[in-house]
Design an enzyme around this catalytic site. Structure first.
Site, mmCIF file in Angstrom:
data_model
loop_
_atom_site.group_PDB
_atom_site.id
_atom_site.type_symbol
_atom_site.label_atom_id
_atom_site.label_comp_id
_atom_site.label_asym_id
_atom_site.label_seq_id
_atom_site.Cartn_x
_atom_site.Cartn_y
_atom_site.Cartn_z
ATOM 1 N N ASP A 209 14.971 -23.876 -13.759
ATOM 2 C CA ASP A 209 14.651 -24.857 -12.700
ATOM 3 C C ASP A 209 15.199 -24.304 -11.390
ATOM 4 O OD1 ASP A 209 13.813 -27.153 -11.405
ATOM 5 O OD2 ASP A 209 15.553 -28.339 -12.026
ATOM 6 N N ASP B 152 23.469 -20.381 -10.453
ATOM 7 C CA ASP B 152 22.880 -20.897 -9.201
ATOM 8 C C ASP B 152 23.609 -20.215 -8.043
ATOM 9 O OD1 ASP B 152 22.107 -22.601 -6.924
ATOM 10 O OD2 ASP B 152 21.463 -24.041 -8.447
ATOM 11 N N HIS C 211 10.894 -21.858 -6.925
ATOM 12 C CA HIS C 211 9.610 -22.511 -7.170
ATOM 13 C C HIS C 211 8.448 -21.733 -6.563
ATOM 14 C CE1 HIS C 211 12.088 -25.547 -8.799
ATOM 15 N NE2 HIS C 211 11.287 -26.576 -8.645
ATOM 16 N N SER D 195 19.332 -15.260 -9.442
ATOM 17 C CA SER D 195 18.751 -14.614 -10.622
ATOM 18 C C SER D 195 18.632 -13.113 -10.422
ATOM 19 C CB SER D 195 17.330 -15.145 -10.858
ATOM 20 O OG SER D 195 17.313 -16.143 -11.820
ATOM 21 N N GLY E 217 19.489 -22.608 -12.087
ATOM 22 C CA GLY E 217 19.142 -23.624 -11.095
ATOM 23 C C GLY E 217 19.861 -24.924 -11.411
ATOM 24 N N SER F 221 20.956 -31.936 -14.452
ATOM 25 C CA SER F 221 20.505 -31.422 -15.752
ATOM 26 C C SER F 221 21.668 -30.809 -16.534
ATOM 27 C CB SER F 221 19.394 -30.389 -15.565
ATOM 28 O OG SER F 221 19.796 -29.385 -14.649
HETATM 29 MG MG MG Z 1 13.192 -29.121 -10.771
#
Ligand code: MG
Length: 193
Positions: free
Chosen positions: A134, A64, A137, A117, A39, A45
């Protein structure tokens, strides 16, 4: 330029206090093996973790699909028209990630893997010293990520989750055997195998 110099200028939802903690545990994990992020979005990040990989002489695999997520749809809270491909109207954050890696001087350190993934996970065989999740969700997606990627974390290595106040994410990380919570800041939780 390094990743940390530009991270706060990159699109994303990583809180400023979370970046240094990502770097701290990525540096520890890098002593054990390469690093993994699932992610990446536009690379906010990735900058922090990529710096740790560069400093340790290892690499960061950045997974990703770069096609956005349900929270990024036009009527949702994370929508950003800047990340739509003008030719197709679809999400395409890969071009943003590449620009971020170029600005951060991390093109020889971060290896973008353009896949979900579910596509890459069943074929992954490389053990890692650090994995940051990340990505999806939703309950099923984050559980898949937790189960899939935790298997590849080396003993003593670190597994980190973002957005842990979301109940499905909290449940997924609590469901893992053999991992202990060792640190947290804001929505970031750090587990060690
Ligand atoms: Mg996040």
């Amino acid at each position: 330029m390094s990743g940390r110099d530009i991270a706060d200028t990159v699109k994303g939802w990583l809180h400023p206090a979370e970046g240094p903690m990502l770097h701290q545990y990525a540096a520890l994990g890098a002593a054990l093996g390469p690093l993994l992020e699932v992610g990446s979005y536009c690379g906010r990040s990735t900058c922090w973790i990529g710096d740790a990989a560069a400093e340790a002489g290892t690499v960061l695999f950045a997974v990703d699909h770069h096609r956005g997520s349900p929270e990024m749809a036009a009527d949702r809270e994370c929508h950003d028209p800047d990340v739509l491909d003008p030719a197709t109207g679809r999400h395409d954050t890969l071009v943003h990630l590449r620009r971020t890696l170029e600005r951060a001087g991390l093109e020889d350190v971060v290896i973008p893997i353009v896949a979900s993934s579910q596509t890459i996970g069943p074929h992954w065989t490389t053990p890692v010293g650090f994995a940051f999740i990340d990505a999806a969700h939703d309950d099923a997606g984050v559980l898949y990520d937790a189960r899939t990627w935790s298997q590849h974390v080396l003993p003593g290595g670190y597994l980190l989750f973002h957005d842990t106040p979301i109940p499905g994410i909290s449940r997924a990380l609590n469901s893992l055997d053999g991992f202990t919570l060792v640190d947290e800041v804001d929505s970031l939780k750090v587990l060690q195998r």
